[in-house]
Every structure is written in C-alpha cells, then in structure tokens.
Design a protein around this motif. Structure first.
Motif, PDB file in Angstrom:
ATOM      1  N   ILE A 167       7.706  -7.415 -17.295  1.00  0.00           N
ATOM      2  CA  ILE A 167       7.507  -6.693 -15.876  1.00  0.00           C
ATOM      3  C   ILE A 167       8.172  -5.151 -15.956  1.00  0.00           C
ATOM      4  CG2 ILE A 167       8.311  -6.562 -13.317  1.00  0.00           C
ATOM      5  CD1 ILE A 167       8.550  -9.679 -13.502  1.00  0.00           C
ATOM      6  N   ARG A 168       7.256  -4.116 -15.434  1.00  0.00           N
ATOM      7  CA  ARG A 168       7.886  -2.793 -15.515  1.00  0.00           C
ATOM      8  C   ARG A 168       7.555  -2.256 -14.119  1.00  0.00           C
ATOM      9  NH1 ARG A 168       4.705  -1.572 -20.504  1.00  0.00           N
ATOM     10  NH2 ARG A 168       6.280  -2.145 -22.336  1.00  0.00           N
ATOM     11  N   HIS A 169       8.623  -1.387 -13.702  1.00  0.00           N
ATOM     12  CA  HIS A 169       8.427  -0.875 -12.315  1.00  0.00           C
ATOM     13  C   HIS A 169       8.287   0.549 -12.336  1.00  0.00           C
ATOM     14  CE1 HIS A 169      10.894   0.577  -8.539  1.00  0.00           C
ATOM     15  NE2 HIS A 169       9.248   0.548  -8.191  1.00  0.00           N
ATOM     16  N   PRO A 214       2.963   4.914  -3.835  1.00  0.00           N
ATOM     17  CA  PRO A 214       3.368   3.522  -3.914  1.00  0.00           C
ATOM     18  C   PRO A 214       4.575   3.120  -4.918  1.00  0.00           C
ATOM     19  CG  PRO A 214       1.281   3.747  -4.703  1.00  0.00           C
ATOM     20  CD  PRO A 214       1.828   5.083  -4.220  1.00  0.00           C
ATOM     21  N   ASP A 215       5.367   2.246  -4.675  1.00  0.00           N
ATOM     22  CA  ASP A 215       5.884   1.384  -5.645  1.00  0.00           C
ATOM     23  C   ASP A 215       5.057   0.520  -6.525  1.00  0.00           C
ATOM     24  OD1 ASP A 215       8.931   1.952  -5.891  1.00  0.00           O
ATOM     25  OD2 ASP A 215       8.786   1.488  -3.809  1.00  0.00           O
ATOM     26  N   ALA A 224       1.785  -3.617  -5.667  1.00  0.00           N
ATOM     27  CA  ALA A 224       1.651  -2.182  -5.047  1.00  0.00           C
ATOM     28  C   ALA A 224       2.188  -2.158  -3.782  1.00  0.00           C
ATOM     29  CB  ALA A 224       0.187  -1.571  -4.940  1.00  0.00           C
ATOM     30  N   ALA A 225       3.250  -1.551  -3.343  1.00  0.00           N
ATOM     31  CA  ALA A 225       4.130  -1.621  -2.221  1.00  0.00           C
ATOM     32  C   ALA A 225       4.534  -0.266  -1.483  1.00  0.00           C
ATOM     33  CB  ALA A 225       5.331  -2.387  -2.276  1.00  0.00           C
ATOM     34  N   CYS A 226       4.374  -0.168  -0.276  1.00  0.00           N
ATOM     35  CA  CYS A 226       4.643   0.787   0.488  1.00  0.00           C
ATOM     36  C   CYS A 226       6.128   1.184   0.424  1.00  0.00           C
ATOM     37  CB  CYS A 226       4.199   0.754   1.962  1.00  0.00           C
ATOM     38  SG  CYS A 226       4.629   2.015   3.178  1.00  0.00           S
ATOM     39  N   PRO A 227       6.801   2.039   0.015  1.00  0.00           N
ATOM     40  CA  PRO A 227       8.200   2.383   0.143  1.00  0.00           C
ATOM     41  C   PRO A 227       8.652   2.509   1.567  1.00  0.00           C
ATOM     42  CG  PRO A 227       7.129   4.460  -0.436  1.00  0.00           C
ATOM     43  CD  PRO A 227       6.218   3.347  -0.235  1.00  0.00           C
ATOM     44  N   VAL A 228       8.069   2.384   2.528  1.00  0.00           N
ATOM     45  CA  VAL A 228       8.468   2.885   3.709  1.00  0.00           C
ATOM     46  C   VAL A 228       8.570   1.175   4.531  1.00  0.00           C
ATOM     47  CG1 VAL A 228       8.708   3.748   5.902  1.00  0.00           C
ATOM     48  CG2 VAL A 228       8.104   5.037   3.949  1.00  0.00           C
TER      49      VAL A 228
END
Length: 301
Positions: free
Chosen positions: A6-8, A17-18, A34-38
């Motif tokens: 796993i890599r971020h 996005p993260d 894929a994630a919204c950082p807020v």
C-alpha cells in the motif's frame, strides 16, 4: 498470505485528493482509494475480487484490505467506481455496494460491451448493466467526492467503453490506457478494442496539466525494476514514456502496438472475469443444486 503493498500519495491542498494505491499481486492490479482531505469522503476505484483460475474459487482478500484501509483512515465511502469491465480480474463492485451501502458506477458504454459479450457467450438474456450499476457514466459527466469535483473522460481503446476519472485539480485515474512510463501503454486487442482509439485517449490524458498525478491500472514489473509502480505525472510520461513520450509518432505507435498485441495470450482470468464483471461482480445465480456455474465459449478466441 503477505500483507498487500500500500502506498499513500498525499493531498497537495484542499482541492487535491489523498490517494492510496493497494497492489493486488496475483493480477498485477492497482486498486485505489481517493479521498477528500477536508470531508474524508472517499471513492473506491477498480477494487479486485480474488479468483483462483485453477480452482475457480473466489475470495475477498484484496477487497478486505481496501476496506481495512478505509477503516484505519476513518474515511466514509461515497462511491464505488470501475473504469471498465476488467479482463484480468473480477471486480468487487457488487460486494462493496453491499458492504458499504455506497452506489456503484461504470461507463455508460458498458451496455455496448454487454451486447458484444452476450453474443460471445451465447447468453442472450444475460447482463443488465441498468440493474447491476446505480449509475452509468457518460463522457463529461460530473459528480463529487466530498468537496472534490470529479469529471468523467471517455477513454476507449483498451475497451470500447473505458473511462477515466479526473479528480480535483491534480489527479486522474487512467486505468488500462497507460502503464508506468518504463512499460509504455496497455494492450488493445480485446473485442471492441482499438489501437487508434487508444492513441487518441492517451493524447487527451497527456493534454492535462503537467503536474497532474496519473494513476494506472496495472504494473507487471519491468526489466531492471523490482518494485511495482503506478504513479507518474503527465510531465513524467511526456518526458520518458517508452511508447507515447512527447514527439512519438501516431502511425508508428499503432503499428508497434498492434504487432505486439498479436503475440499476447489471453489473460488467464478473462473468460471468467467478463462473465462476472458484466454483472458488476455478481456471481451467476445458483442453479437447482445450489451451486453457481460459468459458461465458457470454445474455439472463439
């Protein structure tokens, strides 16, 4: 079983996005979160349902690793997305929808792909994408992951209905168009594929801004490199992609791609995978004995 790689790839700001890539070693596939950082809302992209092509047994190891990551990062799954009906792995879409309650989506041209494969399998009543997917996405459609806008790009070539997701200001998930720069581009010889269309799709992707992080669908390794790789920028590809770098010739690439594809065997999971993936990863209904079965065409490939 070893833990998956796993890599971020961290967000670069509120409009970026993260992204986590989760590598599925048996198929060389990369699954994405894929994630919204807020807001911490997330989409799951191209997640794998495990499948043993020798025993035809399925498992949820890769899917579970993705869901464990979601839990660890305290994310809320908002979308389950697939870029196309995959030929080399089973998709986990239906199971993820059941596990998370989030809607699932794929490109709208999956209807045409389903029609093509109904004929190849001689299953005239099989495959109903309108039933199995909550949304069928067309070129230019938009939605959001939390506060991040997402734009759909039709990117045919590998399949006739492949789509890319452009997320926020600096990320695109480009599936089986590009490979990592030292591997070039993906094959396009499956039914409905087209080298000319793949060239055009790649050029549209490489017209995105240079810093855009491109996340590809697979890595099978390359000579001189041991670790799987899946992230490179548009600028990286233009500088050093072995097939489609800046200045590459369209006709020469098409000829080379078609010549290469003619030597490739079918993926060992393909005839099982398409029959499942055109149901969004649902297995066929159980028959009278309580077991599920797949139908395989003979002498069609």
């Amino acid at each position: 079983m070893t833990e998956p790689l796993i890599r971020h790839s961290p967000s670069r700001g509120p409009s970026s996005p993260d992204v986590w890539g989760v590598y599925d070693e048996p198929t060389g596939s990369v699954q994405y979160v894929a994630a919204c950082p807020v807001t911490r809302k997330a989409a799951l992209i191209d997640v794998v349902l495990g499948f043993d092509p020798r025993s035809f047994a399925t498992n949820t190891r890769s899917m579970d690793a993705v869901l464990d990551l979601v839990g660890h990062e305290k994310l809320v799954v908002e979308h389950i997305l697939d870029t196309h009906p995959h030929a080399d792995h089973l998709m986990a879409s239906a199971r993820l929808r059941e596990a998370t309650g989030a809607p699932n989506a794929i490109g709208a041209k999956v209807r045409e792909i389903a029609a093509l494969w109904r004929d190849l399998y001689h299953l005239p009543d099989a495959f109903d994408p309108n039933r199995d997917f909550d949304r069928l996405l067309a070129d230019g459609d938009t939605f959001s992951i939390g506060d991040l806008p997402v734009r759909v790009m039709l990117s045919p070539g590998h399949t006739l209905g492949s789509i890319s997701f452009v997320v926020g200001e600096d990320v695109a998930f480009v599936h089986d168009t590009l490979m990592y720069p030292d591997m070039g581009t993906s094959r396009c010889d499956f039914p409905g594929g087209s080298a000319a269309e793949l060239w055009d799709s790649v050029q549209a992707i490489l017209a995105l801004p240079g810093p855009t992080r491109l996340f590809v669908g697979h890595d099978y390794g390359a000579e001189g490199r041991e670790d799987p790789m899946w992230e490179a920028t548009v600028a990286d590809h233009l500088d050093r992609n072995k097939h489609v770098h800046a200045g590459a010739d369209r006709d020469a690439w098409i000829a080379k791609r078609e010549e290469r594809d003619a030597t490739l065997a079918l993926p060992d999971r393909m005839l099982a995978a398409l029959q499942v993936n055109l149901r969004a990863g649902r297995l066929p209904e159980a028959e009278a004995d309580g077991h599920r079965y797949l139908k395989m065409p003979l002498n069609r490939f």
